[in-house]
Design an enzyme around this catalytic site. Structure first.
Site, PDB file in Angstrom:
ATOM      1  N   HIS A  52       0.798  -1.261  -0.099  1.00 52.92           N
ATOM      2  CA  HIS A  52       0.005  -0.153   0.176  1.00 52.92           C
ATOM      3  C   HIS A  52       0.914   1.275  -0.143  1.00 52.92           C
ATOM      4  O   HIS A  52       2.063   1.319   0.270  1.00 52.92           O
ATOM      5  CB  HIS A  52      -0.895  -0.132   1.079  1.00 52.92           C
ATOM      6  CG  HIS A  52      -0.326  -0.128   2.514  1.00 52.92           C
ATOM      7  ND1 HIS A  52       0.297  -1.414   2.897  1.00 52.92           N
ATOM      8  CD2 HIS A  52       0.158   0.638   3.544  1.00 52.92           C
ATOM      9  CE1 HIS A  52       0.777  -1.066   4.403  1.00 52.92           C
ATOM     10  NE2 HIS A  52       0.715   0.278   4.559  1.00 52.92           N
ATOM     11  N   HIS A  89      -0.372   7.292   5.946  1.00 54.44           N
ATOM     12  CA  HIS A  89      -0.873   6.643   4.645  1.00 54.44           C
ATOM     13  C   HIS A  89      -1.800   7.834   3.996  1.00 54.44           C
ATOM     14  O   HIS A  89      -2.529   8.146   4.898  1.00 54.44           O
ATOM     15  CB  HIS A  89      -1.714   5.500   4.789  1.00 54.44           C
ATOM     16  CG  HIS A  89      -0.770   4.370   5.666  1.00 54.44           C
ATOM     17  ND1 HIS A  89      -1.057   4.312   7.194  1.00 54.44           N
ATOM     18  CD2 HIS A  89      -0.073   3.521   5.269  1.00 54.44           C
ATOM     19  CE1 HIS A  89      -0.189   3.405   7.675  1.00 54.44           C
ATOM     20  NE2 HIS A  89       0.377   2.863   6.563  1.00 54.44           N
ATOM     21  N   GLU A 136       4.885  -4.116   7.848  1.00 53.41           N
ATOM     22  CA  GLU A 136       4.544  -2.800   6.894  1.00 53.41           C
ATOM     23  C   GLU A 136       5.003  -3.543   5.629  1.00 53.41           C
ATOM     24  O   GLU A 136       6.126  -4.096   5.202  1.00 53.41           O
ATOM     25  CB  GLU A 136       5.394  -1.468   7.278  1.00 53.41           C
ATOM     26  CG  GLU A 136       4.861  -1.090   8.506  1.00 53.41           C
ATOM     27  CD  GLU A 136       3.585  -0.317   8.296  1.00 53.41           C
ATOM     28  OE1 GLU A 136       2.967  -0.429   7.154  1.00 53.41           O
ATOM     29  OE2 GLU A 136       3.165   0.412   9.332  1.00 53.41           O
ATOM     30  N   GLU A 138       5.014  -1.419   2.086  1.00 54.09           N
ATOM     31  CA  GLU A 138       4.798  -0.119   1.490  1.00 54.09           C
ATOM     32  C   GLU A 138       5.423   0.193   0.337  1.00 54.09           C
ATOM     33  O   GLU A 138       6.688  -0.075   0.431  1.00 54.09           O
ATOM     34  CB  GLU A 138       4.800   0.904   2.632  1.00 54.09           C
ATOM     35  CG  GLU A 138       3.926   0.835   3.827  1.00 54.09           C
ATOM     36  CD  GLU A 138       4.216   1.814   4.991  1.00 54.09           C
ATOM     37  OE1 GLU A 138       3.141   1.871   5.723  1.00 54.09           O
ATOM     38  OE2 GLU A 138       5.377   2.112   4.955  1.00 54.09           O
TER      39      GLU A 138
END
Length: 207
Positions: A52, A89, A136, A138
């Site tokens: 993400h 985010h 995480e 990312e």
């Protein structure tokens, strides 16, 4: 405990982010930070994870010191670790710069009139697990700016502490700062910055 002793259920009194994370969404992306849809924030940080979009911001004073922020105890991942100035985010439809400005004001009371040009200086993919709590995964944008007014007012629910640190010294002499547990994304961002690898266009290479 003996086999005949009844078991006692003990519930933690720690007020972490689990419940609120379960109600939020993050932007799922490919290795080049191209949007692939939305994902539940808790799902994105548990199990195998979901890649993400994220950001971390490094604010400097005019003497080259970076403002580090300690993640609050209530954070489910990397609680009490030291980070760059702010990290989070973007939500759907929000740019990295918009998200950064919002979080700077919410977490530290720092407003846009206090810093100069906010620029995206790097973007990289990484994946790290944290104990048995989650992970995480990312594509993290790095943003930097210089504070002309260095005053701030931290929100203790988000930021456990804050300190100014000589950025170059932190990178070159980590043994002097070994009492600080640094967040992995900040360590990656700092290394890439000093080693000349920073590039705002993601190449899909995982750290």
């Amino acid at each position: 405990m003996s086999e005949t002793e009844p078991s006692v259920s003990v519930e933690s009194s720690r007020d972490d982010e689990t419940a609120e994370n379960a109600e939020q969404a993050v932007v799922a992306v490919d290795a080049h930070d191209e949007r692939e849809g939305l994902a539940n924030r808790l799902d994105a940080h548990t199990g195998d994870g979901i890649r993400h979009r994220a950001f971390t911001c490094l604010l400097f004073d005019e003497d080259g010191r970076v403002l580090l922020a300690q993640r609050a105890e209530r954070k489910r991942l990397w609680d009490t670790y030291w980070d760059g100035t702010v990290a989070s985010h973007p939500v759907e439809g929000q740019s990295q710069k918009e998200a950064t400005r919002e979080r700077l004001e919410e977490e530290l009371g720092i407003t846009p009139d206090q810093y100069g040009d906010l620029e995206v200086t790097d973007r990289f993919e990484y994946r790290r697990h944290y104990l048995d709590q989650g992970l995480e995964w990312e594509v993290c944008a790095v943003l930097q700016a210089t504070l002309h007014d260095t005053s701030f007012d931290r929100d203790p629910e988000e930021v456990g502490g804050a300190m100014w640190v000589d950025y170059e010294d932190l990178h070159e002499n980590p043994r002097y700062y070994r009492q600080l547990r640094l967040c992995p994304w900040f360590e990656i961002a700092m290394r890439r910055d000093f080693e000349g690898d920073a590039d705002p266009v993601p190449d899909g290479t995982r750290e």
